[in-house]
Motif scaffolding. Structure first.
Motif, mmCIF file in Angstrom:
data_model
loop_
_atom_site.group_PDB
_atom_site.id
_atom_site.type_symbol
_atom_site.label_atom_id
_atom_site.label_comp_id
_atom_site.label_asym_id
_atom_site.label_seq_id
_atom_site.Cartn_x
_atom_site.Cartn_y
_atom_site.Cartn_z
ATOM 1 N N VAL A 1 0.805 -1.215 0.000
ATOM 2 C CA VAL A 1 0.000 0.000 0.000
ATOM 3 C C VAL A 1 0.841 1.269 0.000
ATOM 4 C CG1 VAL A 1 -1.997 -1.063 1.096
ATOM 5 C CG2 VAL A 1 -0.195 -0.102 2.523
ATOM 6 N N ASP A 2 2.105 1.174 0.408
ATOM 7 C CA ASP A 2 2.962 2.357 0.507
ATOM 8 C C ASP A 2 4.317 2.018 -0.087
ATOM 9 O OD1 ASP A 2 4.365 4.650 1.094
ATOM 10 O OD2 ASP A 2 3.625 4.794 3.157
ATOM 11 N N ALA A 3 4.694 2.702 -1.157
ATOM 12 C CA ALA A 3 5.948 2.395 -1.832
ATOM 13 C C ALA A 3 7.165 2.728 -0.986
ATOM 14 C CB ALA A 3 6.021 3.157 -3.160
ATOM 15 N N LEU A 4 7.025 3.604 0.014
ATOM 16 C CA LEU A 4 8.162 3.996 0.841
ATOM 17 C C LEU A 4 8.355 3.092 2.052
ATOM 18 C CD1 LEU A 4 7.849 7.895 0.901
ATOM 19 C CD2 LEU A 4 9.427 6.493 -0.427
ATOM 20 N N GLU A 5 7.409 2.211 2.313
ATOM 21 C CA GLU A 5 7.514 1.389 3.512
ATOM 22 C C GLU A 5 8.410 0.174 3.261
ATOM 23 O OE1 GLU A 5 3.629 2.083 6.330
ATOM 24 O OE2 GLU A 5 3.706 0.316 5.043
ATOM 25 N N GLU A 6 9.197 -0.144 4.280
ATOM 26 C CA GLU A 6 9.999 -1.361 4.299
ATOM 27 C C GLU A 6 9.627 -2.143 5.551
ATOM 28 O OE1 GLU A 6 14.135 -0.615 3.915
ATOM 29 O OE2 GLU A 6 13.969 0.415 1.988
ATOM 30 N N VAL A 7 10.019 -3.395 5.549
ATOM 31 C CA VAL A 7 9.687 -4.270 6.678
ATOM 32 C C VAL A 7 10.972 -4.835 7.264
ATOM 33 C CG1 VAL A 7 7.383 -4.858 5.869
ATOM 34 C CG2 VAL A 7 9.332 -6.202 5.112
ATOM 35 N N ALA A 8 10.914 -5.132 8.550
ATOM 36 C CA ALA A 8 12.051 -5.726 9.260
ATOM 37 C C ALA A 8 11.518 -6.833 10.152
ATOM 38 C CB ALA A 8 12.787 -4.671 10.080
ATOM 39 N N LEU A 9 12.364 -7.816 10.408
ATOM 40 C CA LEU A 9 12.010 -8.926 11.289
ATOM 41 C C LEU A 9 12.798 -8.786 12.569
ATOM 42 C CD1 LEU A 9 12.042 -11.847 8.674
ATOM 43 C CD2 LEU A 9 10.120 -10.393 9.384
#
Length: 576
Positions: A416-424
């Motif tokens: 939904v957001d091109a600027l968002e990243e994810v981390a574990l």
């Protein structure tokens, strides 16, 4: 040809509409400018004209009262006093007439918004006083003429009375002479009648001559009396003493320019929409200016108090510590140290999670990018029913629940957001991590061992009240949290003490010493371009987590309506 003709017609239509618009704008502008000029003129003139009319009426009443007193005094005055007063009034009339002739020259030298009302007031005052003096002069002249007539008639009546008394005296003398002659006739003998030259005869003759002479004097006195009586009857009678009556119409005519101008302005005020709008706005204009100034100044004053008083006071208070450090911190935090081997940024556009047969995963549908076909996908209505409000506020409801019978790789990424990243973020058993629920996208844990959420209230510290975060939520391991952040999530060691923007903070380990420090420099904060406080993290083996572009504090976020800002502040206080 038809296309060319339609293009020309369209061009003509556009320019015709533009021309009509320009004409309307010019006409409207001319009308508005004229209306505004009249409103400005009326706004200054109407109170002045009303005050001038009030002063003129008061002055007229005072002059009339003084004239009434003067009339009562002069009604019994002598001819000399009347002559002296007439001379005084004539002098006053000449002075007022000269002053009225000099007024146009003085009005040219006087300017300003109150010039016209002042000139009209002065002209009205001079006109009323001059008219009253003229009416007084006419009344004094009539009173003087009446007094002349009255005095002449009184003199004639006095002479008539004198002639009447003279006639009565002559008449009485004649009657006395007649009585004496009658007595002489009665005592006269027949010889005296035979001899008229006898002593008795001569006495009778003398008495007869006396009666005749007295009769002549009586007739002359009567004639004189009758002549004077005829003269008195022909004299004009003095009119009754009339009370001085002021001609009100002439006074109104003298003050007519002021009254006419006041009527014109009042008519304009009653019919002008612009004037009525001005009257509505005028009473609250001062309050509006005060509110506007307060709206500009008060926030700066409040910011100054927060910056120079509350923030330094908070910096000197005891920091927040969720849990005391434990002896096995090295073992518990090896996973986080391992995450930082490649650098502090621990996120990527997408991450792969290995889902085992004994594992269960809850994830937001928008962050589950792909999964194997054999993975069982269910629905979890609410992340944690014990914390239903934070779960709903952080969008942790209607989650996808993933289970599998054999190992499967799950790819998580924001869709939904091109600027968002994810981390574990892996939380070992026995460890806990404080996390804002807004940064949580999913969680991986062993079946039947969902990570426990604990609530930590900190109501007794100024740090919590200044940041409006009164409650902190910690997630206990073992579990792997899927963290989302704009343009990247970073995990840093706080052993040496680190400062980060408060809007960017996502969480920190429970052994972290957390405090707030005042942001510097002062001017960007005063202008609203920077938050008052930054988060400060310190502590041995302490880690904190933040996103590189704060989700809060963006221009779009800061310009939200007050209700949304109030709701977000309340959610932040609850740890969301």
């Amino acid at each position: 040809m038809g296309h060319l003709l339609s293009s020309l017609l369209g061009l003509l239509r556009r320019y015709l509409l533009l021309f009509i618009g320009i004409v309307l704008v010019l006409v409207g502008g001319t009308w508005a400018r004229s209306e505004w000029r009249q409103v400005r003129a009326s706004a200054g003139e109407l109170p002045s004209l009303q005050a001038a009319q009030h002063r003129v009426d008061a002055r007229k009443a005072a002059l009339r009262a003084a004239l009434d007193r003067e009339a009562r005094t002069m009604s019994t005055a002598t001819r000399q006093a009347l002559d002296a007063r007439i001379r005084e009034v004539d002098t006053e009339i000449r002075r007022l007439a000269q002053a009225r002739d000099d007024m146009p020259l003085l009005s040219v030298l006087r300017g300003g918004p109150d010039a016209l009302p002042a000139r009209l007031e002065q002209a009205a005052l001079h006109g009323i006083e001059l008219e009253l003096r003229r009416q007084e002069r006419a009344w004094l002249a009539a009173l003087r003429s009446r007094l002349d007539v009255l005095l002449d008639r009184q003199a004639a009546l006095h002479r008539l009375e004198s002639l009447r008394l003279a006639y009565l005296s002559a008449y009485q003398a004649r009657e006395d002479a007649k009585k004496t002659l009658a007595a002489a006739y009665a005592h006269r003998r027949w010889t005296d009648r035979m001899f008229p030259y006898s002593p008795a005869g001569r006495q009778v003759q003398a008495l007869e001559a006396r009666v005749a002479a007295q009769q002549g004097r009586t007739d002359a006195a009567l004639a004189r009396f009758r002549q004077q009586k005829q003269l008195v009857d022909q004299l004009p009678r003095a009119p009754d003493l009339a009370r001085l009556q002021v001609d009100e119409r002439r006074l109104v005519a003298a003050a007519a320019p002021l009254a006419e101008r006041l009527r014109q302005v009042e008519t304009f005020a009653a019919q002008s929409i612009a004037w009525q709008a001005w009257q509505v706005v005028k009473p609250v204009l001062g309050a509006a200016v005060a509110v506007l100034v307060s709206w500009i100044v008060v926030p700066f004053a409040i910011r100054a108090v927060f910056y120079f008083v509350l923030a330094p006071l908070a910096a000197r208070t005891r920091p927040i510590l969720i849990a005391e450090p434990r002896g096995d911190e090295d073992r518990l935090l090896r996973a986080w140290q391992h995450m930082r081997e490649d650098g502090p940024q621990v996120s990527a556009v997408s991450k792969r999670i290995e889902l085992g047969p004994d594992d269960e995963m809850l994830v937001r549908p928008a962050y589950c990018q792909s999964q194997p076909e054999h993975v069982e996908v269910g629905t979890k209505v609410l992340f944690d029913w014990s914390y239903w409000l934070p779960s709903i506020a952080a969008h942790l409801w209607m989650l996808d629940r993933l289970r599998t019978a054999r190992p499967a790789g799950i790819v998580v990424s924001s869709t939904v957001d091109a600027l968002e990243e994810v981390a574990l973020l892996e939380i070992p058993a026995g460890a806990a991590f404080v996390l804002q629920a807004r940064g949580l996208a999913g969680v991986l844990y062993k079946r039947g061992r969902k990570p426990r959420i604990r609530s930590h209230w900190r109501l007794g510290t100024l740090h919590a009240w200044l940041t409006l975060q009164l409650r902190y939520l910690s997630f206990e391991g073992p579990a792997t949290l899927v963290i989302k952040g704009r343009r990247g999530v970073r995990l840093e060691n706080a052993s040496t003490g680190r400062v980060v923007s408060q809007d960017a903070t996502l969480g920190f380990s429970t052994n972290t010493v957390y405090a707030t420090v005042r942001a510097r420099p002062f001017l960007p904060y005063m202008l609203g371009r920077r938050a008052l406080l930054n988060d400060k993290f310190s502590g041995k083996h302490a880690y904190f987590l933040y996103e590189e572009i704060p989700g809060r504090g963006q221009p779009g976020e800061r310009n939200r309506n007050p209700l949304e800002a109030l709701v977000d502040a309340g959610l932040k206080a609850l740890g969301v």
